[in-house]
Enzyme design. Structure first.
Site, short mmCIF file in Angstrom:
data_model
loop_
_atom_site.label_atom_id
_atom_site.label_comp_id
_atom_site.label_asym_id
_atom_site.label_seq_id
_atom_site.Cartn_x
_atom_site.Cartn_y
_atom_site.Cartn_z
N LYS A 1 12.31 41.09 -10.31
CA LYS A 1 11.27 40.35 -11.05
C LYS A 1 9.93 40.50 -10.35
CE LYS A 1 11.85 35.92 -8.66
NZ LYS A 1 12.28 34.52 -8.74
N ALA B 1 13.39 26.48 -13.33
CA ALA B 1 14.40 27.23 -14.11
C ALA B 1 13.81 28.38 -14.91
CB ALA B 1 15.20 26.29 -15.02
N ASP C 1 0.81 -1.22 0.00
CA ASP C 1 0.00 0.00 0.00
C ASP C 1 0.84 1.27 0.00
OD1 ASP C 1 1.01 -0.12 2.54
OD2 ASP C 1 -0.89 0.18 3.58
#
Length: 312
Positions: free
Chosen positions: A194, A226, A40
């Site tokens: 950014k 990336a 399992d």
């Protein structure tokens, strides 16, 4: 291993490649650990030799999937119940570290939760490297030895003998890390600003500094998809950079990271081997941290200073 050996090193499944190199540096055998898997998906951990009264070092990075963390927790619990004298978790890549604060409503602080799980399981010490946020050390009530990949990256960068070298941070959050590299190498620092529309997706990017005619080395801690690192590299090449390389501590490299790097303006990207890189790319290189981790283990065993082995 001799019955009188004061310490033993064991490894989880996915970090065995690194643990073997650490043991080679320590000139000791890797301990015998058995992990039994059930149909399992559950698994059980057992030590196949006595660890009573020993100082035990457990090597396991907690990168995805979460089985690696659960495996480490079971290793810790089993060592505690087997009467180990002390238990040191060696976690070169500390997963969930990007969840280090409550930056929006109704969100978990995953790094604190993982720290609590490790503490409750029974660690006496943590050895890790380049945490995404330094303050995560404060989530623990046991000693934390925080290593830095700069010890292997700086000699590599110097070996390139690049003219007109510039160190760059791919985002404002990495400015402090990149600044330490630039100060040590006595070269200019460039920053990138950014904005994101959502996780793993960059909306816009601006370069702060001069890259025209320069050989740029980007400094980062984690490369996941990336997206950021390749966007920055492409923008810098368009701005007239002579070449762009990157060094990053942890090689998460989720798809489509490899494709993005191969299609980007990056000459190469260099990681440590804190996480295994399971694909192949001519632009991706890994430098081993095994010797650095082994030296840290030696110093812990001999109660010697850890900080004296830091370059920066």
């Amino acid at each position: 291993m001799s019955e009188n050996a004061p310490f033993m090193v064991f490894s989880g499944t996915k970090s065995r490649y690194l643990a073997e190199k650490i043991c080679e540096n320590l000139q000791c055998p890797l301990g015998n650990l058995n992990i039994t898997h059930f149909a399992d998906g559950e698994f059980a951990v057992s030590y196949e030799e006595s660890i009573r009264g020993r100082q035990v070092f457990l090597v396991q990075s907690t990168f995805p999937n979460s089985d690696n963390l659960m495996e480490l927790l079971l290793m810790i619990d089993a060592a505690k119940r087997a009467s180990a004298r002390s238990i040191v978790a060696v976690i070169p890549y500390f997963g969930w570290a990007r969840q280090d604060r409550k930056d929006k409503p109704r969100i978990a602080i995953g790094a604190k939760l993982v720290a609590d799980l490790l503490s409750v399981a029974g660690i006496d010490r943590l050895i890790t490297m380049d945490l995404h946020a330094d303050q995560i050390q404060g989530f623990f009530d046991v000693p934390v030895d925080h290593l830095y990949a700069s010890a292997v990256f700086l000699p590599y960068i110097q070996s390139l003998n690049l003219d007109d070298l510039v160190i760059a941070a791919p985002d404002i959050g990495g400015a402090k890390r990149a600044s330490t590299f630039s100060k040590y190498l006595k070269v200019p620092l460039v920053l990138c600003n950014k904005s994101r529309v959502k996780a793993n997706e960059v909306a816009s990017m601006q370069i702060i500094g001069e890259v025209e005619g320069k050989n740029v080395v980007l400094i980062d801690d984690i490369v996941d998809t990336a997206g950021t690192i390749t966007t920055v590299a492409n923008i810098m090449m368009e701005a007239g950079a002579k070449s762009v390389r990157a060094v990053a501590s942890h090689c998460v490299m989720s798809d489509p990271a490899t494709r993005r790097i191969e299609e980007s303006g990056l000459v190469e990207i260099v990681f440590t081997d804190s996480i295994p890189y399971c694909k192949t790319s001519p632009k991706v290189k890994q430098i081993s941290i095994a010797a650095m981790v082994a030296e840290t283990i030696r110093r812990v065993l001999n109660n010697e200073s850890i900080s004296t082995q830091y370059i920066i």
